[in-house]
Design a protein around this motif. Structure first.
Motif, PDB file in Angstrom:
ATOM      1  N   TRP A  64       0.813  -1.223   0.000  1.00  0.00           N
ATOM      2  CA  TRP A  64       0.000   0.000   0.000  1.00  0.00           C
ATOM      3  C   TRP A  64       0.843   1.269   0.000  1.00  0.00           C
ATOM      4  N   SER A  68       0.221   0.902  -7.855  1.00  0.00           N
ATOM      5  CA  SER A  68      -0.495  -0.370  -8.008  1.00  0.00           C
ATOM      6  C   SER A  68       0.030  -1.200  -9.164  1.00  0.00           C
ATOM      7  N   HIS A  91     -13.169  -3.278  -6.249  1.00  0.00           N
ATOM      8  CA  HIS A  91     -12.184  -2.529  -5.459  1.00  0.00           C
ATOM      9  C   HIS A  91     -11.043  -2.029  -6.342  1.00  0.00           C
ATOM     10  N   CYS A 107      -8.152  -0.018  -4.660  1.00  0.00           N
ATOM     11  CA  CYS A 107      -8.862   0.948  -3.832  1.00  0.00           C
ATOM     12  C   CYS A 107      -9.724   0.237  -2.801  1.00  0.00           C
ATOM     13  N   SER A 108     -10.152   1.002  -1.814  1.00  0.00           N
ATOM     14  CA  SER A 108     -11.128   0.524  -0.828  1.00  0.00           C
ATOM     15  C   SER A 108     -12.214   1.582  -0.687  1.00  0.00           C
ATOM     16  N   THR A 156      -5.211   8.707   0.513  1.00  0.00           N
ATOM     17  CA  THR A 156      -4.403   7.543   0.881  1.00  0.00           C
ATOM     18  C   THR A 156      -5.162   6.636   1.837  1.00  0.00           C
ATOM     19  N   VAL A 157      -4.557   5.496   2.110  1.00  0.00           N
ATOM     20  CA  VAL A 157      -5.027   4.663   3.214  1.00  0.00           C
ATOM     21  C   VAL A 157      -4.950   5.515   4.487  1.00  0.00           C
ATOM     22  N   ALA A 170      -4.824  -0.433   6.073  1.00  0.00           N
ATOM     23  CA  ALA A 170      -4.097  -0.314   4.805  1.00  0.00           C
ATOM     24  C   ALA A 170      -3.943  -1.660   4.116  1.00  0.00           C
ATOM     25  N   LEU A 173      -6.451  -2.838   1.477  1.00  0.00           N
ATOM     26  CA  LEU A 173      -6.595  -2.097   0.226  1.00  0.00           C
ATOM     27  C   LEU A 173      -6.774  -3.045  -0.957  1.00  0.00           C
ATOM     28  N   SER A 179     -13.893   1.979   4.158  1.00  0.00           N
ATOM     29  CA  SER A 179     -13.720   3.403   4.428  1.00  0.00           C
ATOM     30  C   SER A 179     -15.022   3.996   4.976  1.00  0.00           C
ATOM     31  N   ARG A 184     -10.166   5.020  -0.844  1.00  0.00           N
ATOM     32  CA  ARG A 184      -8.780   4.905  -0.382  1.00  0.00           C
ATOM     33  C   ARG A 184      -7.885   4.363  -1.495  1.00  0.00           C
ATOM     34  N   SER A 186      -3.430   3.609  -2.559  1.00  0.00           N
ATOM     35  CA  SER A 186      -2.083   3.475  -2.009  1.00  0.00           C
ATOM     36  C   SER A 186      -1.469   4.871  -1.881  1.00  0.00           C
TER      37      SER A 186
END
Length: 206
Positions: A64, A68, A91, A107-108, A156-157, A170, A173, A179, A184, A186
């Motif tokens: 993270w 990516s 995600h 992502c989250s 970010t995370v 994190a 992720l 969230s 979220r 990296s």
């Protein structure tokens, strides 16, 4: 065998031929059945191995901190039809040019009860290097607003009150929706997003 058949009556010959055919069929189908069982067993083993591999990939630790993908981020100025697609189910954040995927980010999105809004939005003017929300007990770095002017963000995370990244969050992720409604990313992806994605860029979330 042929001599014996020649000395038999017609009825005996027919019976013997039928008997030979039956024996041959039994041998053939017996081998085929056993072979089929072996093939099925082999397929089952392959499926189990593939399933294990998928599980291992799902359980892999996420980097993270870094980008990516192992390739350069796109130069947005080269893509006049640039836009952003967020897949909540997968995600993933996809940087797009028309229908072409230029880059994919882990992502989250929002957790149950705090879902990320779905629809078509635009990157807004509000952005910054850091924030902290005392009500949620979390903050983040490199944030960019896409809805309600500073409420729903790419960032970010999460970080805690001391600015330290929350590792347990994190590490989810790209694998979990956890969230408070924001997207979220990296650290590297969020920093690039903050520095490069222009105000007004279209964002589609589904």
């Amino acid at each position: 065998m042929l001599t014996k058949l020649a000395n038999m009556s017609t009825r005996q010959k027919v019976f013997s031929i039928i008997l030979i055919i039956v024996i041959l069929l039994k041998i053939f189908y017996g081998v085929t059945f056993k072979t089929g069982q072996k093939i099925i067993a082999a397929q089952s083993k392959i499926e189990k191995v593939e399933g294990k591999q998928i599980t291992q990939k799902t359980n892999e630790k996420v980097n993270w901190h870094d980008p990516s993908e192992n390739k350069p981020y796109p130069n947005i100025s080269d893509y006049p039809n640039f836009w952003i697609h967020v897949s909540i189910e997968k995600h993933r954040v996809y940087l797009m040019n028309n229908k072409e995927i230029l880059y994919t980010m882990l992502c989250s999105p929002g957790a149950a009860g705090q879902e990320t809004p779905r629809g078509t939005f635009s990157i807004q003017a509000e952005r910054g290097e850091h924030f902290y929300n005392s009500q949620s007990g979390e903050g983040a770095n490199y944030w960019v607003s896409f809805k309600d002017h500073g409420i729903y963000l790419f960032h970010t995370v999460p970080v805690d009150a001391n600015g330290n990244y929350v590792v347990s969050e994190a590490e989810q992720l790209g694998k979990a929706s956890n969230s408070h409604g924001c997207i979220r990313l990296s650290i590297a992806d969020a920093k690039w997003f903050y520095e490069n994605v222009p105000t007004g860029a279209k964002v589609v979330i589904d």
